[in-house]
Design an enzyme around this catalytic site. Structure first.
Site, PDB file in Angstrom:
ATOM      1  N   ARG A 117      -2.203 -55.891   0.235  1.00  0.00           N
ATOM      2  CA  ARG A 117      -0.776 -56.223   0.200  1.00  0.00           C
ATOM      3  C   ARG A 117       0.009 -55.432   1.237  1.00  0.00           C
ATOM      4  NH1 ARG A 117       1.988 -52.485  -3.607  1.00  0.00           N
ATOM      5  NH2 ARG A 117       3.361 -54.139  -4.354  1.00  0.00           N
ATOM      6  N   TRP A 124       2.036 -42.293   7.186  1.00  0.00           N
ATOM      7  CA  TRP A 124       0.971 -41.292   7.129  1.00  0.00           C
ATOM      8  C   TRP A 124      -0.409 -41.907   7.031  1.00  0.00           C
ATOM      9  CZ3 TRP A 124      -1.171 -38.131   2.674  1.00  0.00           C
ATOM     10  CH2 TRP A 124      -1.114 -38.794   1.440  1.00  0.00           C
ATOM     11  N   SER A 171      11.319 -42.288   5.295  1.00  0.00           N
ATOM     12  CA  SER A 171      10.239 -41.974   6.223  1.00  0.00           C
ATOM     13  C   SER A 171       8.933 -41.783   5.447  1.00  0.00           C
ATOM     14  CB  SER A 171      10.613 -40.724   7.026  1.00  0.00           C
ATOM     15  OG  SER A 171       9.657 -40.446   8.023  1.00  0.00           O
ATOM     16  N   GLN A 172       8.010 -41.031   6.034  1.00  0.00           N
ATOM     17  CA  GLN A 172       6.765 -40.665   5.360  1.00  0.00           C
ATOM     18  C   GLN A 172       6.320 -39.306   5.872  1.00  0.00           C
ATOM     19  OE1 GLN A 172       3.591 -43.720   4.928  1.00  0.00           O
ATOM     20  NE2 GLN A 172       4.303 -43.570   2.823  1.00  0.00           N
ATOM     21  N   GLU A 232      10.984 -54.140  -2.905  1.00  0.00           N
ATOM     22  CA  GLU A 232       9.575 -54.518  -3.033  1.00  0.00           C
ATOM     23  C   GLU A 232       9.020 -54.178  -4.407  1.00  0.00           C
ATOM     24  OE1 GLU A 232       9.172 -50.213  -1.600  1.00  0.00           O
ATOM     25  OE2 GLU A 232      10.660 -51.833  -1.589  1.00  0.00           O
ATOM     26  N   ARG A 286       8.562 -42.456  -2.923  1.00  0.00           N
ATOM     27  CA  ARG A 286       7.792 -43.323  -2.027  1.00  0.00           C
ATOM     28  C   ARG A 286       7.781 -42.758  -0.604  1.00  0.00           C
ATOM     29  NH1 ARG A 286       6.939 -47.659  -5.432  1.00  0.00           N
ATOM     30  NH2 ARG A 286       8.261 -47.392  -7.267  1.00  0.00           N
ATOM     31  N   GLY A 289       4.859 -40.429   0.000  1.00  0.00           N
ATOM     32  CA  GLY A 289       3.515 -40.994   0.120  1.00  0.00           C
ATOM     33  C   GLY A 289       2.741 -41.000  -1.178  1.00  0.00           C
ATOM     34  N   ASP A 291       2.979 -42.285  -4.584  1.00  0.00           N
ATOM     35  CA  ASP A 291       3.663 -43.092  -5.573  1.00  0.00           C
ATOM     36  C   ASP A 291       2.620 -43.863  -6.393  1.00  0.00           C
ATOM     37  OD1 ASP A 291       3.330 -44.339  -2.941  1.00  0.00           O
ATOM     38  OD2 ASP A 291       4.265 -46.105  -3.782  1.00  0.00           O
ATOM     39  N   GLU A 469      -8.652 -48.829  -1.474  1.00  0.00           N
ATOM     40  CA  GLU A 469      -7.576 -47.856  -1.307  1.00  0.00           C
ATOM     41  C   GLU A 469      -7.801 -46.571  -2.094  1.00  0.00           C
ATOM     42  OE1 GLU A 469      -2.778 -48.181  -2.231  1.00  0.00           O
ATOM     43  OE2 GLU A 469      -4.213 -49.275  -3.460  1.00  0.00           O
TER      44      GLU A 469
END
Length: 513
Positions: A117, A124, A171-172, A232, A286, A289, A291, A469
Protein backbone atom coordinates in the site's frame (compact mmCIF):
# COMPACT_ATOMS: atom_id res chain seq x y z
CA UNK A 1 -1.00 -5.50 28.21
CA UNK A 2 1.50 -8.29 28.83
CA UNK A 3 5.22 -8.72 28.61
CA UNK A 4 6.77 -11.52 26.52
CA UNK A 5 9.17 -13.99 28.02
CA UNK A 6 12.54 -12.97 26.56
CA UNK A 7 16.04 -14.42 26.20
CA UNK A 8 16.74 -16.79 23.35
CA UNK A 9 20.42 -17.29 22.79
CA UNK A 10 20.39 -20.34 20.51
CA UNK A 11 21.90 -19.75 17.08
CA UNK A 12 19.78 -21.06 14.19
CA UNK A 13 21.16 -23.54 11.66
CA UNK A 14 23.32 -21.97 8.95
CA UNK A 15 21.59 -21.07 5.69
CA UNK A 16 22.73 -22.79 2.53
CA UNK A 17 24.20 -20.94 -0.44
CA UNK A 18 21.17 -21.97 -2.51
CA UNK A 19 18.77 -20.46 0.05
CA UNK A 20 20.67 -17.18 0.15
CA UNK A 21 21.00 -17.03 -3.63
CA UNK A 22 17.24 -17.47 -4.07
CA UNK A 23 16.57 -14.47 -1.81
CA UNK A 24 19.24 -12.40 -3.58
CA UNK A 25 17.68 -13.12 -6.98
CA UNK A 26 14.26 -12.14 -5.65
CA UNK A 27 15.57 -8.85 -4.23
CA UNK A 28 17.34 -8.00 -7.48
CA UNK A 29 14.07 -8.45 -9.38
CA UNK A 30 12.12 -6.53 -6.78
CA UNK A 31 14.04 -3.28 -7.26
CA UNK A 32 12.50 -3.06 -10.71
CA UNK A 33 8.93 -3.64 -9.50
CA UNK A 34 9.37 -1.13 -6.68
CA UNK A 35 10.83 1.62 -8.89
CA UNK A 36 8.65 4.56 -9.88
CA UNK A 37 9.63 7.07 -12.59
CA UNK A 38 7.93 9.24 -15.21
CA UNK A 39 6.64 6.27 -17.18
CA UNK A 40 5.08 4.90 -13.96
CA UNK A 41 3.39 8.18 -13.06
CA UNK A 42 -0.16 6.87 -13.30
CA UNK A 43 0.80 3.86 -11.21
CA UNK A 44 2.40 6.19 -8.63
CA UNK A 45 -0.51 8.62 -8.58
CA UNK A 46 -2.99 5.87 -7.68
CA UNK A 47 -3.43 5.80 -3.93
CA UNK A 48 -5.41 3.07 -2.17
CA UNK A 49 -5.14 4.94 1.15
CA UNK A 50 -7.70 7.57 0.10
CA UNK A 51 -11.19 7.39 -1.34
CA UNK A 52 -11.24 8.03 -5.08
CA UNK A 53 -14.25 8.52 -7.30
CA UNK A 54 -14.16 6.13 -10.25
CA UNK A 55 -13.62 7.81 -13.59
CA UNK A 56 -12.05 10.94 -12.17
CA UNK A 57 -8.37 11.73 -12.85
CA UNK A 58 -5.59 11.23 -10.33
CA UNK A 59 -3.95 14.50 -9.37
CA UNK A 60 -0.22 15.19 -9.55
CA UNK A 61 1.06 18.42 -8.03
CA UNK A 62 4.13 20.24 -9.35
CA UNK A 63 6.20 22.50 -7.11
CA UNK A 64 5.30 26.19 -7.65
CA UNK A 65 9.00 26.96 -8.17
CA UNK A 66 9.17 24.54 -11.11
CA UNK A 67 8.35 25.17 -14.78
CA UNK A 68 5.02 23.36 -14.77
CA UNK A 69 4.28 23.61 -18.55
CA UNK A 70 7.72 22.21 -19.34
CA UNK A 71 7.24 19.29 -16.94
CA UNK A 72 3.83 18.59 -18.46
CA UNK A 73 5.47 18.41 -21.89
CA UNK A 74 8.11 15.99 -20.56
CA UNK A 75 5.40 13.80 -19.03
CA UNK A 76 3.40 13.76 -22.27
CA UNK A 77 6.49 12.36 -24.00
CA UNK A 78 6.93 9.66 -21.35
CA UNK A 79 3.31 8.54 -21.05
CA UNK A 80 0.65 7.35 -23.46
CA UNK A 81 -2.25 9.68 -24.20
CA UNK A 82 -4.52 7.16 -22.44
CA UNK A 83 -2.45 7.47 -19.25
CA UNK A 84 -2.31 11.26 -19.49
CA UNK A 85 -6.10 11.39 -19.73
CA UNK A 86 -6.28 9.68 -16.32
CA UNK A 87 -3.99 12.29 -14.77
CA UNK A 88 -4.49 15.93 -13.90
CA UNK A 89 -1.33 18.02 -13.50
CA UNK A 90 -1.70 20.96 -11.13
CA UNK A 91 0.63 23.50 -9.56
CA UNK A 92 0.90 23.04 -5.81
CA UNK A 93 -0.67 25.96 -3.91
CA UNK A 94 1.73 28.05 -1.85
CA UNK A 95 -0.34 27.35 1.28
CA UNK A 96 -1.01 23.75 2.32
CA UNK A 97 -4.45 24.80 3.61
CA UNK A 98 -5.45 25.75 0.05
CA UNK A 99 -5.21 22.13 -1.14
CA UNK A 100 -8.77 20.91 -1.65
CA UNK A 101 -8.01 17.56 -3.31
CA UNK A 102 -5.06 15.42 -2.32
CA UNK A 103 -2.59 14.02 -4.80
CA UNK A 104 0.95 12.86 -5.55
CA UNK A 105 3.82 15.32 -5.24
CA UNK A 106 5.97 15.28 -8.36
CA UNK A 107 9.57 14.11 -8.15
CA UNK A 108 11.76 14.46 -11.26
CA UNK A 109 13.73 11.19 -11.11
CA UNK A 110 13.23 7.48 -10.40
CA UNK A 111 12.82 6.32 -6.81
CA UNK A 112 12.09 3.09 -4.96
CA UNK A 113 8.89 2.75 -2.92
CA UNK A 114 8.56 0.39 0.05
CA UNK A 115 5.88 -1.81 -1.53
CA UNK A 116 2.28 -2.88 -0.98
CA UNK A 117 0.00 0.00 0.00
CA UNK A 118 3.05 2.26 0.24
CA UNK A 119 3.21 3.30 -3.38
CA UNK A 120 5.17 6.51 -2.84
CA UNK A 121 8.61 7.53 -1.58
CA UNK A 122 9.13 7.41 2.19
CA UNK A 123 11.71 9.35 4.19
CA UNK A 124 13.54 6.97 6.48
CA UNK A 125 12.69 3.83 4.50
CA UNK A 126 14.92 5.31 1.81
CA UNK A 127 18.09 4.94 3.91
CA UNK A 128 17.72 1.17 4.22
CA UNK A 129 16.61 0.90 0.60
CA UNK A 130 19.75 2.82 -0.39
CA UNK A 131 21.98 0.33 1.45
CA UNK A 132 20.39 -2.46 -0.57
CA UNK A 133 20.72 -0.63 -3.89
CA UNK A 134 24.41 0.03 -3.24
CA UNK A 135 25.08 -3.61 -2.32
CA UNK A 136 23.23 -4.72 -5.45
CA UNK A 137 25.26 -2.48 -7.77
CA UNK A 138 22.24 -0.30 -8.59
CA UNK A 139 24.35 2.85 -8.41
CA UNK A 140 22.31 4.98 -10.83
CA UNK A 141 19.07 4.24 -8.99
CA UNK A 142 20.82 4.79 -5.64
CA UNK A 143 21.99 8.20 -6.81
CA UNK A 144 18.49 9.09 -7.91
CA UNK A 145 17.04 7.94 -4.57
CA UNK A 146 19.22 10.47 -2.77
CA UNK A 147 18.56 13.18 -5.37
CA UNK A 148 14.78 12.90 -4.90
CA UNK A 149 15.15 13.52 -1.17
CA UNK A 150 17.36 16.55 -1.80
CA UNK A 151 14.70 17.74 -4.28
CA UNK A 152 12.05 17.41 -1.55
CA UNK A 153 14.03 19.67 0.78
CA UNK A 154 14.52 22.20 -2.00
CA UNK A 155 10.96 22.24 -3.31
CA UNK A 156 8.75 21.04 -0.45
CA UNK A 157 10.70 22.45 2.51
CA UNK A 158 11.77 19.21 4.15
CA UNK A 159 11.99 15.48 3.56
CA UNK A 160 8.39 14.38 3.71
CA UNK A 161 6.85 11.43 5.48
CA UNK A 162 6.00 10.57 1.85
CA UNK A 163 5.42 12.49 -1.37
CA UNK A 164 1.65 12.91 -1.03
CA UNK A 165 0.00 16.25 -0.32
CA UNK A 166 -1.53 15.00 2.93
CA UNK A 167 1.99 14.41 4.25
CA UNK A 168 3.34 17.89 3.45
CA UNK A 169 3.04 18.86 7.12
CA UNK A 170 5.24 16.12 8.56
CA UNK A 171 8.74 14.83 8.01
CA UNK A 172 10.49 11.60 9.01
CA UNK A 173 13.62 10.63 10.98
CA UNK A 174 16.63 12.56 9.60
CA UNK A 175 18.82 10.10 7.71
CA UNK A 176 19.66 12.22 4.64
CA UNK A 177 23.25 13.04 5.62
CA UNK A 178 23.97 9.34 6.17
CA UNK A 179 22.59 8.62 2.70
CA UNK A 180 24.70 11.37 1.10
CA UNK A 181 27.89 10.00 2.64
CA UNK A 182 27.00 6.37 1.84
CA UNK A 183 26.58 7.35 -1.81
CA UNK A 184 29.72 9.51 -1.79
CA UNK A 185 31.76 6.48 -0.68
CA UNK A 186 30.88 4.93 -4.05
CA UNK A 187 31.12 8.00 -6.31
CA UNK A 188 33.85 10.14 -4.68
CA UNK A 189 32.22 13.10 -6.45
CA UNK A 190 33.32 16.08 -4.34
CA UNK A 191 31.50 18.67 -6.46
CA UNK A 192 28.24 16.81 -5.97
CA UNK A 193 28.99 16.47 -2.25
CA UNK A 194 29.56 20.23 -2.02
CA UNK A 195 26.23 20.87 -3.75
CA UNK A 196 24.34 18.90 -1.08
CA UNK A 197 25.57 20.98 1.87
CA UNK A 198 23.00 23.83 1.71
CA UNK A 199 20.12 21.33 1.55
CA UNK A 200 21.58 19.16 4.32
CA UNK A 201 21.84 22.27 6.48
CA UNK A 202 18.29 23.33 5.62
CA UNK A 203 16.98 19.91 6.65
CA UNK A 204 19.06 20.01 9.84
CA UNK A 205 17.62 23.38 10.88
CA UNK A 206 14.11 22.07 10.37
CA UNK A 207 14.77 19.90 13.44
CA UNK A 208 16.77 22.21 15.70
CA UNK A 209 14.57 25.31 15.95
CA UNK A 210 11.15 25.60 17.66
CA UNK A 211 8.71 23.94 17.59
CA UNK A 212 10.96 20.92 17.08
CA UNK A 213 13.53 22.25 19.55
CA UNK A 214 12.91 22.15 23.28
CA UNK A 215 15.03 25.05 24.56
CA UNK A 216 15.11 23.80 28.14
CA UNK A 217 17.05 20.65 27.27
CA UNK A 218 18.67 21.61 23.98
CA UNK A 219 17.13 18.45 22.55
CA UNK A 220 14.59 18.08 19.76
CA UNK A 221 11.20 16.42 19.49
CA UNK A 222 8.95 15.23 16.74
CA UNK A 223 6.26 17.75 15.82
CA UNK A 224 3.87 17.54 12.88
CA UNK A 225 2.30 20.78 11.66
CA UNK A 226 -1.01 19.42 10.38
CA UNK A 227 -4.33 19.57 12.22
CA UNK A 228 -7.21 17.13 12.52
CA UNK A 229 -7.46 13.45 11.58
CA UNK A 230 -4.85 12.18 9.13
CA UNK A 231 -6.81 11.62 5.87
CA UNK A 232 -5.12 8.33 4.99
CA UNK A 233 -5.90 6.93 8.44
CA UNK A 234 -9.59 7.83 8.30
CA UNK A 235 -10.09 5.99 5.03
CA UNK A 236 -7.67 3.07 5.02
CA UNK A 237 -7.13 1.92 8.61
CA UNK A 238 -10.52 0.26 9.08
CA UNK A 239 -11.35 -3.10 10.64
CA UNK A 240 -13.83 -5.77 9.52
CA UNK A 241 -16.65 -3.87 11.22
CA UNK A 242 -15.79 -0.68 9.32
CA UNK A 243 -14.46 1.10 12.38
CA UNK A 244 -11.59 3.49 11.76
CA UNK A 245 -8.44 3.58 13.85
CA UNK A 246 -9.82 6.65 15.58
CA UNK A 247 -13.07 4.84 16.43
CA UNK A 248 -11.04 2.07 18.07
CA UNK A 249 -8.98 4.61 20.01
CA UNK A 250 -12.15 6.17 21.44
CA UNK A 251 -13.41 2.74 22.47
CA UNK A 252 -10.09 2.11 24.22
CA UNK A 253 -10.34 5.39 26.11
CA UNK A 254 -13.91 4.55 27.14
CA UNK A 255 -12.91 1.11 28.37
CA UNK A 256 -9.51 1.42 30.08
CA UNK A 257 -8.03 3.52 32.84
CA UNK A 258 -4.78 5.18 31.75
CA UNK A 259 -2.14 6.57 34.07
CA UNK A 260 0.60 7.20 31.46
CA UNK A 261 -0.72 10.72 30.85
CA UNK A 262 -3.69 13.01 31.43
CA UNK A 263 -6.30 11.48 29.13
CA UNK A 264 -8.35 14.70 29.22
CA UNK A 265 -5.70 16.30 27.01
CA UNK A 266 -6.52 13.84 24.24
CA UNK A 267 -10.08 12.65 24.77
CA UNK A 268 -13.31 14.46 25.63
CA UNK A 269 -15.19 11.73 27.49
CA UNK A 270 -18.43 13.71 27.78
CA UNK A 271 -18.76 14.23 24.03
CA UNK A 272 -16.85 11.04 23.09
CA UNK A 273 -14.45 13.02 20.89
CA UNK A 274 -10.73 12.99 20.36
CA UNK A 275 -9.21 16.43 20.89
CA UNK A 276 -7.22 18.60 18.50
CA UNK A 277 -4.12 17.74 20.53
CA UNK A 278 -4.72 14.02 20.02
CA UNK A 279 -4.81 14.45 16.25
CA UNK A 280 -1.65 16.55 16.27
CA UNK A 281 0.04 13.88 18.38
CA UNK A 282 -1.23 11.15 16.07
CA UNK A 283 0.29 12.91 13.05
CA UNK A 284 3.49 13.49 15.04
CA UNK A 285 3.72 9.81 15.91
CA UNK A 286 3.67 9.11 12.18
CA UNK A 287 6.49 11.64 11.67
CA UNK A 288 8.55 9.54 14.09
CA UNK A 289 8.31 6.53 11.78
CA UNK A 290 6.98 4.36 14.62
CA UNK A 291 3.28 4.02 14.09
CA UNK A 292 1.67 2.72 16.20
CA UNK A 293 3.21 1.99 19.62
CA UNK A 294 2.54 2.76 23.28
CA UNK A 295 6.07 4.09 23.61
CA UNK A 296 4.74 7.52 24.63
CA UNK A 297 1.67 6.15 26.39
CA UNK A 298 -1.29 4.51 24.63
CA UNK A 299 -1.20 5.41 20.90
CA UNK A 300 1.90 7.54 21.67
CA UNK A 301 -0.53 10.38 22.35
CA UNK A 302 1.96 12.11 24.66
CA UNK A 303 4.77 12.19 22.06
CA UNK A 304 4.79 16.00 21.81
CA UNK A 305 6.06 16.21 25.39
CA UNK A 306 9.13 14.02 24.88
CA UNK A 307 12.71 14.26 23.66
CA UNK A 308 13.10 10.88 21.91
CA UNK A 309 16.30 8.83 21.91
CA UNK A 310 16.03 8.03 18.19
CA UNK A 311 15.62 11.59 16.88
CA UNK A 312 18.37 13.12 18.99
CA UNK A 313 20.81 10.32 18.23
CA UNK A 314 20.18 10.84 14.52
CA UNK A 315 20.68 14.60 14.87
CA UNK A 316 24.03 13.89 16.55
CA UNK A 317 24.88 11.85 13.46
CA UNK A 318 23.84 14.71 11.17
CA UNK A 319 26.25 16.98 13.07
CA UNK A 320 29.02 14.40 12.74
CA UNK A 321 28.26 13.94 9.05
CA UNK A 322 28.35 17.66 8.31
CA UNK A 323 31.66 17.79 10.18
CA UNK A 324 32.98 14.96 8.03
CA UNK A 325 31.71 16.56 4.81
CA UNK A 326 33.42 19.84 5.68
CA UNK A 327 36.60 17.91 6.47
CA UNK A 328 36.47 16.28 3.02
CA UNK A 329 35.89 19.68 1.42
CA UNK A 330 38.78 21.24 3.37
CA UNK A 331 36.69 23.55 5.55
CA UNK A 332 38.48 23.06 8.87
CA UNK A 333 36.70 25.81 10.78
CA UNK A 334 33.25 24.64 9.75
CA UNK A 335 34.23 21.06 10.48
CA UNK A 336 35.09 21.99 14.06
CA UNK A 337 31.85 23.90 14.51
CA UNK A 338 29.84 20.84 13.54
CA UNK A 339 31.96 18.55 15.74
CA UNK A 340 31.35 20.92 18.65
CA UNK A 341 27.61 20.80 18.06
CA UNK A 342 27.77 17.03 18.09
CA UNK A 343 29.75 17.03 21.34
CA UNK A 344 27.16 19.32 22.95
CA UNK A 345 24.29 17.05 21.86
CA UNK A 346 26.15 13.99 23.08
CA UNK A 347 26.37 15.58 26.54
CA UNK A 348 22.64 16.40 26.44
CA UNK A 349 21.83 12.81 25.46
CA UNK A 350 23.95 11.54 28.35
CA UNK A 351 22.30 13.90 30.77
CA UNK A 352 18.66 13.49 29.78
CA UNK A 353 18.29 10.18 27.95
CA UNK A 354 20.66 7.75 29.68
CA UNK A 355 19.14 5.84 32.59
CA UNK A 356 22.08 4.68 34.70
CA UNK A 357 19.89 2.72 37.09
CA UNK A 358 18.27 0.64 34.36
CA UNK A 359 21.20 0.52 31.97
CA UNK A 360 19.03 1.66 29.05
CA UNK A 361 18.33 4.83 27.10
CA UNK A 362 14.86 6.29 27.62
CA UNK A 363 12.79 9.13 26.18
CA UNK A 364 12.72 12.26 28.36
CA UNK A 365 9.45 13.89 29.41
CA UNK A 366 9.87 17.68 29.42
CA UNK A 367 7.12 18.49 31.91
CA UNK A 368 7.84 15.91 34.58
CA UNK A 369 11.62 15.98 34.10
CA UNK A 370 11.66 12.16 34.05
CA UNK A 371 12.65 9.48 31.57
CA UNK A 372 9.89 7.14 30.51
CA UNK A 373 10.64 3.58 31.59
CA UNK A 374 9.30 1.88 28.47
CA UNK A 375 11.83 -0.57 27.07
CA UNK A 376 12.09 0.12 23.35
CA UNK A 377 14.62 -0.95 20.73
CA UNK A 378 15.68 2.67 20.17
CA UNK A 379 17.94 2.03 23.18
CA UNK A 380 20.38 0.59 20.59
CA UNK A 381 20.60 3.84 18.57
CA UNK A 382 23.38 5.39 20.71
CA UNK A 383 25.43 2.20 20.26
CA UNK A 384 24.72 2.17 16.51
CA UNK A 385 26.01 5.72 16.06
CA UNK A 386 28.82 5.65 18.60
CA UNK A 387 27.43 7.94 21.29
CA UNK A 388 27.66 5.44 24.16
CA UNK A 389 30.70 4.96 26.32
CA UNK A 390 32.02 1.42 26.49
CA UNK A 391 30.54 1.12 29.99
CA UNK A 392 27.11 2.30 28.79
CA UNK A 393 27.23 -0.14 25.89
CA UNK A 394 28.00 -2.95 28.30
CA UNK A 395 24.99 -2.04 30.43
CA UNK A 396 22.73 -2.08 27.36
CA UNK A 397 24.14 -5.45 26.31
CA UNK A 398 23.43 -6.79 29.80
CA UNK A 399 19.79 -5.99 29.00
CA UNK A 400 19.91 -7.63 25.57
CA UNK A 401 17.79 -10.53 26.80
CA UNK A 402 14.85 -8.12 27.13
CA UNK A 403 14.80 -7.65 23.37
CA UNK A 404 16.33 -10.77 21.87
CA UNK A 405 13.81 -13.18 20.37
CA UNK A 406 14.01 -16.28 18.14
CA UNK A 407 13.68 -14.06 15.03
CA UNK A 408 15.83 -11.09 15.99
CA UNK A 409 15.02 -7.99 18.03
CA UNK A 410 11.66 -7.20 19.61
CA UNK A 411 10.53 -3.63 19.02
CA UNK A 412 9.53 -3.26 22.66
CA UNK A 413 8.94 -5.51 25.64
CA UNK A 414 5.18 -4.83 25.74
CA UNK A 415 2.38 -6.59 23.88
CA UNK A 416 -0.18 -3.88 23.18
CA UNK A 417 -1.90 -4.79 19.91
CA UNK A 418 0.25 -2.17 18.14
CA UNK A 419 2.56 -3.15 15.31
CA UNK A 420 5.54 -1.22 16.74
CA UNK A 421 5.47 -3.18 19.99
CA UNK A 422 6.04 -6.83 20.88
CA UNK A 423 5.89 -9.47 19.50
CA UNK A 424 6.82 -7.69 16.30
CA UNK A 425 10.24 -6.99 14.90
CA UNK A 426 11.31 -4.81 12.00
CA UNK A 427 14.33 -5.08 9.73
CA UNK A 428 15.71 -1.57 10.48
CA UNK A 429 15.65 -2.03 14.26
CA UNK A 430 17.34 -5.41 13.99
CA UNK A 431 20.08 -3.93 11.79
CA UNK A 432 20.56 -1.00 14.16
CA UNK A 433 20.92 -3.35 17.14
CA UNK A 434 23.29 -5.67 15.26
CA UNK A 435 25.52 -2.84 14.05
CA UNK A 436 25.49 -1.26 17.51
CA UNK A 437 26.64 -4.52 19.08
CA UNK A 438 29.43 -4.95 16.53
CA UNK A 439 30.57 -1.37 16.99
CA UNK A 440 31.35 -2.02 20.65
CA UNK A 441 32.95 -5.40 20.09
CA UNK A 442 29.99 -7.64 20.89
CA UNK A 443 30.46 -9.73 17.75
CA UNK A 444 29.07 -13.01 19.08
CA UNK A 445 25.81 -11.33 20.06
CA UNK A 446 25.63 -9.27 16.86
CA UNK A 447 26.23 -12.28 14.62
CA UNK A 448 23.72 -14.37 16.56
CA UNK A 449 20.92 -11.83 16.16
CA UNK A 450 21.75 -11.21 12.49
CA UNK A 451 21.64 -14.96 11.81
CA UNK A 452 18.33 -15.32 13.64
CA UNK A 453 16.74 -12.58 11.57
CA UNK A 454 18.09 -13.95 8.29
CA UNK A 455 16.97 -17.49 9.14
CA UNK A 456 13.44 -16.27 9.91
CA UNK A 457 13.20 -14.14 6.78
CA UNK A 458 14.49 -16.91 4.51
CA UNK A 459 12.15 -19.49 6.05
CA UNK A 460 9.15 -17.20 5.52
CA UNK A 461 10.35 -16.31 2.03
CA UNK A 462 10.39 -20.01 1.13
CA UNK A 463 6.87 -20.31 2.50
CA UNK A 464 5.33 -17.19 0.88
CA UNK A 465 7.76 -16.33 -1.95
CA UNK A 466 7.92 -12.72 -0.86
CA UNK A 467 9.61 -10.43 1.67
CA UNK A 468 7.43 -8.38 3.97
CA UNK A 469 7.38 -5.24 6.05
CA UNK A 470 7.44 -6.78 9.54
CA UNK A 471 7.54 -10.10 11.35
CA UNK A 472 6.38 -11.71 14.56
CA UNK A 473 9.87 -12.42 15.89
CA UNK A 474 8.55 -14.57 18.74
CA UNK A 475 6.87 -17.05 16.40
CA UNK A 476 9.21 -16.32 13.47
CA UNK A 477 6.23 -15.69 11.25
CA UNK A 478 5.13 -13.22 8.58
CA UNK A 479 1.50 -13.84 9.55
CA UNK A 480 0.82 -10.91 11.85
CA UNK A 481 -2.58 -9.50 10.94
CA UNK A 482 -4.63 -11.25 13.61
CA UNK A 483 -2.38 -9.89 16.33
CA UNK A 484 -2.68 -6.21 15.37
CA UNK A 485 -5.58 -4.27 16.88
CA UNK A 486 -4.70 -0.66 16.10
CA UNK A 487 -3.61 1.08 12.91
CA UNK A 488 -3.47 -1.08 9.79
CA UNK A 489 -3.19 -4.82 10.34
CA UNK A 490 -1.90 -5.85 6.90
CA UNK A 491 1.68 -7.01 6.33
CA UNK A 492 2.83 -5.21 3.20
CA UNK A 493 4.83 -7.09 0.58
CA UNK A 494 7.84 -5.81 -1.28
CA UNK A 495 9.53 -4.78 0.90
CA UNK A 496 12.10 -2.07 0.40
CA UNK A 497 13.75 -1.81 3.78
CA UNK A 498 13.67 -5.55 4.42
CA UNK A 499 15.50 -6.01 1.10
CA UNK A 500 18.14 -3.48 2.08
CA UNK A 501 18.71 -4.88 5.56
CA UNK A 502 19.06 -8.43 4.27
CA UNK A 503 21.76 -7.38 1.80
CA UNK A 504 23.54 -5.30 4.45
CA UNK A 505 23.57 -8.22 6.89
CA UNK A 506 24.72 -10.67 4.22
CA UNK A 507 27.53 -8.30 3.26
CA UNK A 508 29.24 -8.65 6.61
CA UNK A 509 26.99 -9.44 9.49
CA UNK A 510 26.01 -5.83 9.85
CA UNK A 511 29.44 -4.81 11.15
CA UNK A 512 29.68 -1.02 11.18
CA UNK A 513 32.68 0.74 12.69
Amino acid sequence: MTTPTPAYTDTPPALTTAQIDAVRVHIKKTWKTLTRSHEHLLQSAKDTKLDHKAGTPWIVYISPSEDSPNIQTVLERSLSSKDMQQLEIRTLPAEVEAIKQHGLLYLPGPYVVPGGRFNEMYGWDSYFILLGLLHDGELELAQSQVEQLLYQVQHYGTILNANRTYMLSRSQPPVLSMMVLALFQHTQDEEWLRSTVPLLEQFYYYWVVPPHLNPGTGLSRFYAFGEGPAPEVVFSERDDEGKSHYDRVKEYYQTFEIDDYDVNLYYDREDDKLTHLFYKADRTMRESGFDITNRFGPFSADILHYAPVCLNTLLYQVEQDLGQINEILGNEQLEQQWRDRGAYRRDRIDQFLWNEERGLYGDYHFQSGKRRCYEFATTFYPLWLGISSQAQAQRVVENLSLFEAPGGILTSTHITGNQWDAPFGWAPLTLIAVQGLHRYGYHIEGDRIANKFLAMVVKEFERHNTLVEKYDVERCSANVSDEISFGYSSNEVGFGWTNGVILELLAGGGKKV
